[in-house]
Motif scaffolding. Structure first.
Motif, PDB file in Angstrom:
ATOM      1  N   TRP A 180       0.805  -1.213   0.000  1.00  0.00           N
ATOM      2  CA  TRP A 180       0.000   0.000   0.000  1.00  0.00           C
ATOM      3  C   TRP A 180       0.842   1.269   0.000  1.00  0.00           C
ATOM      4  O   TRP A 180       0.313   2.354  -0.186  1.00  0.00           O
ATOM      5  CB  TRP A 180      -0.941  -0.011   1.201  1.00  0.00           C
ATOM      6  N   GLY A 181       2.135   1.125   0.209  1.00  0.00           N
ATOM      7  CA  GLY A 181       3.006   2.284   0.116  1.00  0.00           C
ATOM      8  C   GLY A 181       3.499   2.562  -1.281  1.00  0.00           C
ATOM      9  O   GLY A 181       4.236   3.530  -1.497  1.00  0.00           O
ATOM     10  N   ARG A 182       3.090   1.760  -2.249  1.00  0.00           N
ATOM     11  CA  ARG A 182       3.542   1.927  -3.624  1.00  0.00           C
ATOM     12  C   ARG A 182       2.634   2.887  -4.382  1.00  0.00           C
ATOM     13  O   ARG A 182       1.428   2.982  -4.121  1.00  0.00           O
ATOM     14  CB  ARG A 182       3.599   0.572  -4.329  1.00  0.00           C
ATOM     15  N   ARG A 183       3.235   3.569  -5.348  1.00  0.00           N
ATOM     16  CA  ARG A 183       2.475   4.561  -6.109  1.00  0.00           C
ATOM     17  C   ARG A 183       1.402   3.924  -6.978  1.00  0.00           C
ATOM     18  O   ARG A 183       0.341   4.524  -7.204  1.00  0.00           O
ATOM     19  CB  ARG A 183       3.427   5.370  -6.996  1.00  0.00           C
ATOM     20  N   ARG A 184       1.655   2.738  -7.469  1.00  0.00           N
ATOM     21  CA  ARG A 184       0.661   2.116  -8.345  1.00  0.00           C
ATOM     22  C   ARG A 184      -0.635   1.846  -7.600  1.00  0.00           C
ATOM     23  O   ARG A 184      -1.726   1.935  -8.175  1.00  0.00           O
ATOM     24  CB  ARG A 184       1.226   0.856  -8.988  1.00  0.00           C
ATOM     25  N   THR A 185      -0.559   1.535  -6.300  1.00  0.00           N
ATOM     26  CA  THR A 185      -1.779   1.334  -5.516  1.00  0.00           C
ATOM     27  C   THR A 185      -2.519   2.654  -5.335  1.00  0.00           C
ATOM     28  O   THR A 185      -3.749   2.712  -5.464  1.00  0.00           O
ATOM     29  CB  THR A 185      -1.431   0.729  -4.146  1.00  0.00           C
ATOM     30  N   THR A 186      -1.781   3.711  -5.053  1.00  0.00           N
ATOM     31  CA  THR A 186      -2.407   5.026  -4.891  1.00  0.00           C
ATOM     32  C   THR A 186      -3.074   5.481  -6.181  1.00  0.00           C
ATOM     33  O   THR A 186      -4.218   5.961  -6.170  1.00  0.00           O
ATOM     34  CB  THR A 186      -1.357   6.048  -4.450  1.00  0.00           C
ATOM     35  N   TRP A 187      -2.391   5.321  -7.300  1.00  0.00           N
ATOM     36  CA  TRP A 187      -2.964   5.724  -8.580  1.00  0.00           C
ATOM     37  C   TRP A 187      -4.165   4.856  -8.958  1.00  0.00           C
ATOM     38  O   TRP A 187      -5.147   5.368  -9.536  1.00  0.00           O
ATOM     39  CB  TRP A 187      -1.894   5.645  -9.671  1.00  0.00           C
ATOM     40  N   ALA A 188      -4.110   3.584  -8.645  1.00  0.00           N
ATOM     41  CA  ALA A 188      -5.219   2.699  -9.000  1.00  0.00           C
ATOM     42  C   ALA A 188      -6.493   3.087  -8.260  1.00  0.00           C
ATOM     43  O   ALA A 188      -7.572   3.211  -8.873  1.00  0.00           O
ATOM     44  CB  ALA A 188      -4.843   1.254  -8.685  1.00  0.00           C
ATOM     45  N   PHE A 189      -6.390   3.292  -6.955  1.00  0.00           N
ATOM     46  CA  PHE A 189      -7.585   3.675  -6.202  1.00  0.00           C
ATOM     47  C   PHE A 189      -7.982   5.119  -6.487  1.00  0.00           C
ATOM     48  O   PHE A 189      -9.166   5.463  -6.404  1.00  0.00           O
ATOM     49  CB  PHE A 189      -7.344   3.463  -4.707  1.00  0.00           C
ATOM     50  N   GLY A 190      -7.022   5.966  -6.821  1.00  0.00           N
ATOM     51  CA  GLY A 190      -7.374   7.327  -7.232  1.00  0.00           C
ATOM     52  C   GLY A 190      -8.200   7.329  -8.503  1.00  0.00           C
ATOM     53  O   GLY A 190      -9.179   8.081  -8.624  1.00  0.00           O
ATOM     54  N   LEU A 191      -7.827   6.476  -9.454  1.00  0.00           N
ATOM     55  CA  LEU A 191      -8.605   6.358 -10.683  1.00  0.00           C
ATOM     56  C   LEU A 191      -9.987   5.802 -10.410  1.00  0.00           C
ATOM     57  O   LEU A 191     -10.988   6.248 -11.003  1.00  0.00           O
ATOM     58  CB  LEU A 191      -7.857   5.454 -11.667  1.00  0.00           C
ATOM     59  N   LEU A 192     -10.069   4.852  -9.490  1.00  0.00           N
ATOM     60  CA  LEU A 192     -11.362   4.264  -9.143  1.00  0.00           C
ATOM     61  C   LEU A 192     -12.288   5.302  -8.521  1.00  0.00           C
ATOM     62  O   LEU A 192     -13.480   5.361  -8.842  1.00  0.00           O
ATOM     63  CB  LEU A 192     -11.145   3.095  -8.180  1.00  0.00           C
ATOM     64  N   LEU A 193     -11.749   6.135  -7.650  1.00  0.00           N
ATOM     65  CA  LEU A 193     -12.561   7.160  -7.001  1.00  0.00           C
ATOM     66  C   LEU A 193     -12.902   8.306  -7.948  1.00  0.00           C
ATOM     67  O   LEU A 193     -13.917   8.988  -7.766  1.00  0.00           O
ATOM     68  CB  LEU A 193     -11.817   7.709  -5.779  1.00  0.00           C
ATOM     69  N   ALA A 194     -12.071   8.517  -8.953  1.00  0.00           N
ATOM     70  CA  ALA A 194     -12.326   9.611  -9.889  1.00  0.00           C
ATOM     71  C   ALA A 194     -13.380   9.257 -10.927  1.00  0.00           C
ATOM     72  O   ALA A 194     -14.016  10.162 -11.503  1.00  0.00           O
ATOM     73  CB  ALA A 194     -11.029  10.012 -10.585  1.00  0.00           C
ATOM     74  N   LEU A 195     -13.591   7.964 -11.183  1.00  0.00           N
ATOM     75  CA  LEU A 195     -14.521   7.554 -12.236  1.00  0.00           C
ATOM     76  C   LEU A 195     -15.943   8.073 -12.024  1.00  0.00           C
ATOM     77  O   LEU A 195     -16.542   8.606 -12.977  1.00  0.00           O
ATOM     78  CB  LEU A 195     -14.506   6.030 -12.362  1.00  0.00           C
ATOM     79  N   PRO A 196     -16.560   7.959 -10.841  1.00  0.00           N
ATOM     80  CA  PRO A 196     -17.909   8.520 -10.687  1.00  0.00           C
ATOM     81  C   PRO A 196     -17.956  10.029 -10.903  1.00  0.00           C
ATOM     82  O   PRO A 196     -18.929  10.542 -11.463  1.00  0.00           O
ATOM     83  CB  PRO A 196     -18.271   8.158  -9.235  1.00  0.00           C
ATOM     84  N   LEU A 197     -16.925  10.729 -10.481  1.00  0.00           N
ATOM     85  CA  LEU A 197     -16.898  12.178 -10.687  1.00  0.00           C
ATOM     86  C   LEU A 197     -16.791  12.520 -12.163  1.00  0.00           C
ATOM     87  O   LEU A 197     -17.401  13.499 -12.626  1.00  0.00           O
ATOM     88  CB  LEU A 197     -15.715  12.782  -9.912  1.00  0.00           C
ATOM     89  N   VAL A 198     -16.036  11.727 -12.899  1.00  0.00           N
ATOM     90  CA  VAL A 198     -15.939  11.939 -14.343  1.00  0.00           C
ATOM     91  C   VAL A 198     -17.290  11.709 -15.009  1.00  0.00           C
ATOM     92  O   VAL A 198     -17.697  12.457 -15.913  1.00  0.00           O
ATOM     93  CB  VAL A 198     -14.864  11.006 -14.943  1.00  0.00           C
ATOM     94  N   LEU A 199     -18.019  10.682 -14.564  1.00  0.00           N
ATOM     95  CA  LEU A 199     -19.346  10.418 -15.131  1.00  0.00           C
ATOM     96  C   LEU A 199     -20.315  11.555 -14.839  1.00  0.00           C
ATOM     97  O   LEU A 199     -21.084  11.968 -15.719  1.00  0.00           O
ATOM     98  CB  LEU A 199     -19.896   9.109 -14.565  1.00  0.00           C
ATOM     99  N   VAL A 200     -20.291  12.074 -13.624  1.00  0.00           N
ATOM    100  CA  VAL A 200     -21.161  13.196 -13.284  1.00  0.00           C
ATOM    101  C   VAL A 200     -20.839  14.405 -14.157  1.00  0.00           C
ATOM    102  O   VAL A 200     -21.732  15.089 -14.665  1.00  0.00           O
ATOM    103  CB  VAL A 200     -21.026  13.545 -11.782  1.00  0.00           C
ATOM    104  N   GLY A 201     -19.538  14.671 -14.344  1.00  0.00           N
ATOM    105  CA  GLY A 201     -19.149  15.775 -15.217  1.00  0.00           C
ATOM    106  C   GLY A 201     -19.563  15.550 -16.657  1.00  0.00           C
ATOM    107  O   GLY A 201     -19.999  16.481 -17.339  1.00  0.00           O
ATOM    108  N   ALA A 202     -19.459  14.300 -17.130  1.00  0.00           N
ATOM    109  CA  ALA A 202     -19.862  14.003 -18.506  1.00  0.00           C
ATOM    110  C   ALA A 202     -21.358  14.185 -18.695  1.00  0.00           C
ATOM    111  O   ALA A 202     -21.808  14.730 -19.718  1.00  0.00           O
ATOM    112  CB  ALA A 202     -19.452  12.572 -18.863  1.00  0.00           C
TER     113      ALA A 202
END
Length: 323
Positions: A64-86
């Motif tokens: 969980w200290g790796r950047r790939r984990t942070t980016w993966a969950f960041g992308l997951l959390l950003a997806l609903p916001l992207v849909l709302v914006g779309a």
């Protein structure tokens, strides 16, 4: 008469500042090794083995200290916001609510339940597959590419123990992503579009008391169908030192099986493909659900997952990683 100085250091004594050859230029897994050896006494004390080498907590912190984990969950959390914006900038459908010809995407703005359902439909096709391959396929080859895998195995850590810790943390991360996606989608959808219950394209409604248990069951099924891809990525990871090969290879296998699944000439053999019943989770959200396809899909997914996991352990146990 001159005397030759005598070295009083025992032959089996290892200096405290001794470093393995080549270790100065390679990243050493400090947290993992600190869990394996623990110095006692003074500066010249010999490290001794602790009772629980490579603890679960250490592996969780490591992954969980790796950047790939942070980016993966960041992308997951950003997806609903992207849909709302779309949806906000796009043209809203005039079909409104209900109607036999209304698509599920046209109902995404009708409430939190519909929005989360659309989010799960979009993410389960590729995003969750990619995350499962990333979490389970990247762990072992990443250690090998850093040249730190040999240090973990020189230390008193069993290969099966090391592999199990990587696999369990990877599967737990995949499960967390699978649970977090609809929960975050419900919250974002409720704030953006209200808390109306589910309305399917046929105009039939499911109350919240009916929808939430069905959604939990659907996400559990999606998680089970992700296990074959995770196991394939895990197996490729034990055969390669390149993390991209493990992750990309598993995703390519998933795409290839999806293409072959479209060929009617492969009946009935294509029913055994890991992704053949990948969309059967939608049956759980029907007014009158049919559990047949979900049962078949879960059984075949477990068969593939167990088979490739066993291949991974067999390969890792026999490979010469220290060379």
């Amino acid at each position: 008469m001159s005397q030759t100085p005598t070295n009083h250091t025992p032959a089996n004594h290892t200096p405290a500042n001794h470093t393995p050859m080549g270790a100065a230029d390679e990243p050493v897994p400090g947290e993992a090794l600190l869990d394996v050896i623990e110095p006692t006494g003074g500066a010249d004390a010999v490290p001794h083995q602790v009772r629980d080498p490579l603890s679960w907590r250490s592996e969780v912190r490591r992954q969980w200290g790796r950047r790939r984990t942070t980016w993966a969950f960041g992308l997951l959390l950003a997806l609903p916001l992207v849909l709302v914006g779309a949806f906000a900038f796009g043209e809203r459908s005039n079909n409104g609510r209900g109607g036999a010809s209304t698509r599920i995407f046209d109902l995404a703005q009708s409430g939190a339940a519909n929005f989360s359902l659309v989010l799960v439909f979009l993410a389960s096709e590729l995003l969750l597959v990619l995350l499962a391959a990333l979490f389970c396929g990247d762990a072992v080859p990443a250690e090998a590419s850093w040249s730190s895998l040999r240090y973990l195995l020189v230390a008193p850590v069993r290969r099966a123990r090391l592999l199990t810790s990587k696999l369990v943390v990877g599967i737990a991360s995949t499960l967390l992503a699978t649970v977090l996606l609809p929960a975050w989608g419900l919250l974002v959808g409720g704030i953006a579009y209200g808390w109306d219950p589910l309305t399917n394209p046929l105009g039939e409604n499911l109350s919240w008391a009916q929808f939430l248990p069905r959604l939990a069951l659907a996400m559990g099924y999606i998680f089970v169908t992700l296990l074959p891809i995770a196991a394939i990525a895990f197996w490729i990871g034990t055969r390669s030192d390149a993390p991209l090969a493990a992750v990309g290879g598993a995703v390519l296998v998933s795409i290839l099986l999806g293409i072959l699944d479209q060929l009617d000439a492969l009946d009935p053999y294509r029913n055994a493909f890991p992704g053949h019943y990948s969309r059967a989770w939608q049956d759980a959200l029907a007014v009158s659900p049919d559990w047949t396809d979900m049962l078949h899909g879960a059984l075949w997914a477990l068969v593939w997952a167990v088979a490739f996991t066993m291949l991974a352990y067999r390969r890792f146990r026999r490979s010469d990683i220290l060379s």
